[in-house]
Write an enzyme that holds these catalytic residues in place. Sequence first.
Site, short mmCIF file in Angstrom:
data_model
loop_
_atom_site.label_atom_id
_atom_site.label_comp_id
_atom_site.label_asym_id
_atom_site.label_seq_id
_atom_site.Cartn_x
_atom_site.Cartn_y
_atom_site.Cartn_z
N LYS A 139 0.84 -1.21 0.00
CA LYS A 139 0.00 0.00 0.00
C LYS A 139 0.87 1.25 0.00
O LYS A 139 0.61 2.21 -0.74
CB LYS A 139 -0.94 -0.02 1.22
N GLN A 150 -4.73 -1.64 9.39
CA GLN A 150 -4.61 -2.98 8.80
C GLN A 150 -5.21 -4.01 9.76
O GLN A 150 -4.88 -4.04 10.95
CB GLN A 150 -3.14 -3.29 8.50
N ASP A 203 -11.19 2.80 4.10
CA ASP A 203 -11.59 1.39 3.98
C ASP A 203 -13.10 1.26 3.82
O ASP A 203 -13.60 0.19 3.47
CB ASP A 203 -11.17 0.63 5.24
N1 GUN Z 1 -7.14 -7.05 6.07
C1 GUN Z 1 -7.64 -7.86 5.08
N2 GUN Z 1 -8.38 -7.13 4.21
C2 GUN Z 1 -8.35 -5.86 4.65
C3 GUN Z 1 -8.91 -4.64 4.16
O1 GUN Z 1 -9.61 -4.59 3.14
N3 GUN Z 1 -8.64 -3.53 4.89
C4 GUN Z 1 -7.88 -3.57 6.01
N4 GUN Z 1 -7.70 -2.45 6.67
N5 GUN Z 1 -7.34 -4.67 6.50
C5 GUN Z 1 -7.57 -5.81 5.80
#
Ligand code: GUN
Length: 301
Positions: free
Chosen positions: A53, A97, A120
């Site tokens: 990211k 995350q 998100d």
């Molecule tokens: N962990 C697995 N998928 C995601 C996601 O889409 N967003 C976040 N923040 N963590 C994750």
Amino acid sequence: MSAHIIDGKAIAQKVLDEVRTAAAALAARGITPGLAVVLVGEDPASQVYVRNKVLRAGEVGIRSLERRLPADASEAEVLALIEALNRDKTVNGILVQLPLPAQIDENKVIQAIRPEKDVDGFHVANVGALQQGLPALTACTPLGCLRLLRETCGDLSGKHAVVVGRSNIVGKPMAALLLQAHCAVTVVHSRTPDAAGLCRLADIVVVAVGRPRMVDGSWLKPGAVVIDVGINRIDENGKSRLVGDVDFESAKEVASAITPVPGGVGPMTIACLMQNTVSATLAQIAAPASDNPSGGKPQTA
Ligand code: GUN
């Protein structure tokens, strides 16, 4: 018949190019979108996701800040960090995350993020706004799936879509997006007696269940378009490999188009996170929030 293979990498690149153009236009006005990525603990998969990211953000002109806390961090410490990022005017998007360590209430942390910085799309304000068809930051994976479908099928109006799986992160927002795109939507899940039979009625099938190769060609109507959200690591003939929730080999003989794993939905998720970060920045410029952390409005995705 062998299906068209939907090129998620190429479509993700198209999204990233759009984001780069939008970020450059902001840069010309002296504004750099800022994305804070919070990682608690040392989970290896989460570290890889966060690194990707941060890398992708740099490539499209988004400034990223990585904030790490130890695995034994308290909930109060995480909430204090979120509060600081909520107040930081150089931060337009906040991503925590997941999963978080067991001592931390994930939902409490997500709901502490200002909705207008919730890139998100997990905050209840954004989830509720999506359900009502109001401007909202929307979860990145379903947003990416919708873009893949639009690129593949064009207008989705009048199609029958079946979503397999009802998670908060994928299944439920996917169903809301497809409904908004004027599809007839059916959601099937582990308690649905004849999920395969319902799937066989669908023009569009989106599968997000986390079970390797659960949906095979016998579940599909000839010519269906299949989006496979699953990423499962399995051992096969002594080798480790990634497979989706769809049995690609049998499905591609029935479907008219299908996403591969890897290289389908995966690249779209990060691209849509970057898109959400720029959307959040633009919305914050249009309607600056007060210093009251609960005073922000959900913004356009
Ligand atoms: N962990 C697995 N998928 C995601 C996601 O889409 N967003 C976040 N923040 N963590 C994750």
